[in-house]
Design a protein around this motif. Structure first.
Motif, PDB file in Angstrom:
ATOM      1  N   ASN A 432       0.714  -1.268   0.014  1.00 18.69           N
ATOM      2  CA  ASN A 432      -0.105  -0.031   0.001  1.00 18.69           C
ATOM      3  C   ASN A 432       0.892   1.187   0.116  1.00 18.69           C
ATOM      4  OD1 ASN A 432      -3.092  -0.986   0.654  1.00 18.69           O
ATOM      5  ND2 ASN A 432      -1.576  -2.319   1.790  1.00 18.69           N
ATOM      6  N   ASP A 433       2.148   1.123  -0.238  1.00 18.32           N
ATOM      7  CA  ASP A 433       3.015   2.362  -0.106  1.00 18.32           C
ATOM      8  C   ASP A 433       2.863   3.216   1.024  1.00 18.32           C
ATOM      9  OD1 ASP A 433       5.064   3.765  -1.109  1.00 18.32           O
ATOM     10  OD2 ASP A 433       3.782   5.067  -2.292  1.00 18.32           O
ATOM     11  N   SER A 434       2.415   2.753   2.481  1.00 18.95           N
ATOM     12  CA  SER A 434       2.094   3.428   3.507  1.00 18.95           C
ATOM     13  C   SER A 434       3.505   3.400   4.364  1.00 18.95           C
ATOM     14  CB  SER A 434       1.316   2.582   4.359  1.00 18.95           C
ATOM     15  OG  SER A 434       1.374   1.220   4.566  1.00 18.95           O
ATOM     16  N   GLN A 435       3.378   4.056   5.558  1.00 23.90           N
ATOM     17  CA  GLN A 435       4.245   4.123   6.379  1.00 23.90           C
ATOM     18  C   GLN A 435       4.176   3.822   7.826  1.00 23.90           C
ATOM     19  OE1 GLN A 435       6.406   8.051   5.991  1.00 23.90           O
ATOM     20  NE2 GLN A 435       5.316   8.603   4.477  1.00 23.90           N
ATOM     21  N   LEU A 436       3.527   2.785   7.933  1.00 23.36           N
ATOM     22  CA  LEU A 436       3.181   2.112   9.258  1.00 23.36           C
ATOM     23  C   LEU A 436       4.536   1.909  10.075  1.00 23.36           C
ATOM     24  CD1 LEU A 436      -0.013  -0.173   8.610  1.00 23.36           C
ATOM     25  CD2 LEU A 436       0.110   2.428   9.040  1.00 23.36           C
ATOM     26  N   MET A 437       5.568   0.781   9.462  1.00 20.33           N
ATOM     27  CA  MET A 437       6.484   0.535   9.906  1.00 20.33           C
ATOM     28  C   MET A 437       7.338   1.919  10.469  1.00 20.33           C
ATOM     29  SD  MET A 437       7.185  -2.595  10.833  1.00 20.33           S
ATOM     30  CE  MET A 437       8.721  -2.141  11.280  1.00 20.33           C
ATOM     31  N   HIS A 438       7.541   3.027   9.746  1.00 23.12           N
ATOM     32  CA  HIS A 438       8.228   4.180  10.242  1.00 23.12           C
ATOM     33  C   HIS A 438       7.592   4.644  11.216  1.00 23.12           C
ATOM     34  CE1 HIS A 438      10.961   7.519  10.033  1.00 23.12           C
ATOM     35  NE2 HIS A 438       9.718   8.219   9.505  1.00 23.12           N
ATOM     36  N   SER A 439       6.172   4.845  11.248  1.00 27.94           N
ATOM     37  CA  SER A 439       5.492   5.550  12.188  1.00 27.94           C
ATOM     38  C   SER A 439       5.609   4.825  13.469  1.00 27.94           C
ATOM     39  CB  SER A 439       4.166   5.503  11.962  1.00 27.94           C
ATOM     40  OG  SER A 439       3.956   6.290  10.251  1.00 27.94           O
ATOM     41  N   LEU A 440       5.534   3.443  13.603  1.00 25.92           N
ATOM     42  CA  LEU A 440       5.920   2.806  14.615  1.00 25.92           C
ATOM     43  C   LEU A 440       7.042   2.903  15.281  1.00 25.92           C
ATOM     44  CD1 LEU A 440       4.880   0.311  16.868  1.00 25.92           C
ATOM     45  CD2 LEU A 440       5.871  -1.166  15.112  1.00 25.92           C
ATOM     46  N   GLU A 441       8.267   2.975  14.707  1.00 24.03           N
ATOM     47  CA  GLU A 441       9.503   3.043  15.179  1.00 24.03           C
ATOM     48  C   GLU A 441       9.422   4.613  15.895  1.00 24.03           C
ATOM     49  OE1 GLU A 441      13.052   1.483  13.024  1.00 24.03           O
ATOM     50  OE2 GLU A 441      11.486   1.773  11.185  1.00 24.03           O
ATOM     51  N   VAL A 442       9.007   5.693  15.180  1.00 21.43           N
ATOM     52  CA  VAL A 442       9.134   6.903  15.645  1.00 21.43           C
ATOM     53  C   VAL A 442       8.291   6.982  17.040  1.00 21.43           C
ATOM     54  CG1 VAL A 442       8.506   9.355  15.185  1.00 21.43           C
ATOM     55  CG2 VAL A 442       9.557   7.994  13.613  1.00 21.43           C
ATOM     56  N   PHE A 443       7.142   6.406  16.813  1.00 20.29           N
ATOM     57  CA  PHE A 443       6.186   6.510  18.015  1.00 20.29           C
ATOM     58  C   PHE A 443       6.907   5.671  19.315  1.00 20.29           C
ATOM     59  CE2 PHE A 443       2.779   4.298  20.527  1.00 20.29           C
ATOM     60  CZ  PHE A 443       2.124   5.392  20.942  1.00 20.29           C
ATOM     61  N   MET A 444       7.621   4.754  19.128  1.00 18.32           N
ATOM     62  CA  MET A 444       8.163   3.830  20.084  1.00 18.32           C
ATOM     63  C   MET A 444       9.425   4.633  20.668  1.00 18.32           C
ATOM     64  SD  MET A 444       6.414   1.168  20.664  1.00 18.32           S
ATOM     65  CE  MET A 444       7.100  -0.231  21.558  1.00 18.32           C
TER      66      MET A 444
END
Length: 501
Positions: A432-444
């Motif tokens: 989906n060309d989304s950024q869930l992994m990057h968002s999770l890393e930044v959130f953590m």
């Protein structure tokens, strides 16, 4: 034979007399030169007569004594002050010290220019100058023969030392590591004295830096090679004083050789780094890789890969210089802010990198690599072991020897953890060309702060909340649950170890 202090004073035209140190009247004068720097012993040396108006000569008695001691230690032939100019009166303590040191302190009449003294010395030493010129010609003949033989044998520095009557070392200014090969290893006390003297002095080095070690007195001449190298001179006979003019030519030749080797090393390093990168990435034909490794002396298998963590001051150049000085064939490359090194397995990698010289270095070492196809896996093993060394506070970790702690022990276990916990999120991002992994890393990394995480991502809090809700759905882990947080965090850390941060 050089003119002596006694013979100079005896010349009526020079109108020069002793103030102190008459017992040193037989000292030979090879050259006479003016110098008003506060440390003339770092600029003049063996057989030089210091001609001084007195600007740099201290007024206080103890400082005068120390000034004369430094001149005598540097093997100058004496010091001559200009009468009636700027030199303070010679203190009785300084006169007594000059007598004890047998170091002549002279005074030249105001009407006699220093250039007259210098010309007299030069004219008297014409035979000495001819002998020196012959020795200098022999030095460059050594360089010519080395060039003709394509510098085979690594004997240049030793041959120059034989001509100069000294044992020579060319080492790094700040590290003391050898930069040119020689028959004799650079002694640890010499290295320590050099590093401490350079650090204490600060700023640019003088023409001659003097190192006092026990009963020995050494000279260090800075080379022009990026201001990073010095020629250290150890006289062969105790108390001997090598010709400083000859040593300047030795330093010039040594500087040329350092630069030649540096240029050659740069070409080898760049070529080796490209080859190592291609091997790790599997982006090279294996037959071509075999040929290139053979040309670099690395054809014998197995090999090992070593990973040095990026939070260190050690550079690619440092590693190459260090391993080259030990004559160890290697490839080294900088990847993802880390250093990756390929070595023959015959070299005891764990011993090589266990030195305490750089205590902050963290090193990981792979299993032996028997096939070029295994280079990528070996790089991940080395990186994994390095991360274990970092987390456990150890200097060197061999892959498989790390403590279990809370993270997987091996690359295979780590890959299984990431696939099981984060695999659905990674697949969703890819589809989906989304950024869930990057968002999770930044959130953590933001300690699960919605505001800080959203600010760092440059998105609205509600957008971040939506993304984390999607992560929860895909992974089956809830971020408000301690167990869910822990599993996601450890999976992220494992993924970073696998990917090199």
């Amino acid at each position: 034979m050089s003119i002596t202090i006694k013979e100079l004073v005896a010349l009526p035209s020079l109108r020069t007399r002793f103030l102190a140190g008459r017992s040193g009247e037989d000292r030979a004068v090879q050259w006479a030169h003016t110098c008003e720097l506060p440390d003339p012993w770092n600029w003049l040396g063996t057989g030089d007569l210091l001609l001084c108006d007195g600007y740099s000569f201290p007024a206080e008695a103890k400082q005068q004594v120390r000034f004369l001691e430094n001149l005598a230690q540097a093997a100058l032939s004496g010091i001559a002050f200009a009468e009636g100019l700027h030199a303070p009166a010679l203190a009785p303590e300084a006169a007594a010290a000059a007598d004890a040191l047998e170091f002549p302190v002279l005074e030249t009449a105001y009407a006699v220019p220093f250039v007259t003294v210098a010309r007299t010395v030069a004219d008297s030493n014409s035979q000495e100058a001819s002998t020196r010129l012959t020795k200098i010609i022999r030095l460059y003949d050594v360089l010519r023969r080395a060039h003709q033989s394509n510098f085979r044998g690594d004997t240049l520095l030793d041959q120059l030392g034989d001509e100069a009557g000294a044992r020579l070392y060319v080492v790094g200014v700040s590290t003391g590591e050898p930069l040119l090969p020689t028959r004799h290893p650079f002694p640890a006390p010499f290295r320590q004295a050099l590093i401490e003297t350079v650090k204490a002095r600060g700023g640019p080095l003088p023409t001659f830096l003097r190192l006092a070690i026990a009963d020995e007195s050494l000279l260090a001449l800075p080379l022009a090679a990026g201001h990073r190298a010095v020629l250290v001179v150890q006289p062969l006979a105790p108390g001997a004083a090598p010709d400083l003019v000859v040593l300047q030519h030795v330093a010039t030749i040594a500087d040329m050789e350092v630069e030649r080797r540096a240029a050659s090393a740069l070409r080898r390093r760049e070529s080796g780094a490209r080859l190592l990168g291609q091997l790790v990435d599997g982006a090279i034909d294996l037959e071509a890789a075999e040929t290139r490794l053979s040309a670099m002396g690395l054809e014998n298998r197995p090999w090992r890969l070593v990973c040095i963590g990026g939070d260190t001051s050690v550079t690619v150049e440092d590693v190459q210089a260090w391993l080259s000085a030990k004559r160890i064939r290697h490839l080294v490359a900088e990847r993802r802010d880390e250093l990756l090194i390929l070595l023959p397995d015959a070299q005891p990698a764990e011993e090589l990198f266990s030195s305490e010289r750089e205590p902050e270095v963290r090193v990981g070492i792979s299993h032996p690599v028997h096939s070029l196809k295994g280079m990528g896996d070996a790089a991940r093993q080395a990186r994994w072991a390095m991360e274990a060394a970092r987390s456990e506070g150890r200097r060197v970790v061999m892959y498989g020897d790390q403590s279990a702690a809370f993270l997987p022990r091996t690359v295979a276990e780590g890959e299984a953890v990431v696939a099981r916990i984060l695999g659905p999120v990674i697949a969703y991002d890819a589809d989906n060309d989304s950024q869930l992994m990057h968002s999770l890393e930044v959130f953590m990394d933001s300690n699960r702060s919605w505001k800080e995480g959203a600010d760092r991502l440059g998105i609205h809090r509600q957008t971040l909340a939506y993304r984390m809700h999607r992560v929860e759905e895909l992974t089956g882990r809830k971020l408000h649950s301690l167990q869910g947080q822990t599993e996601l965090y450890l999976a992220l850390q494992t993924m970073r170890m696998l990917n090199g941060g």
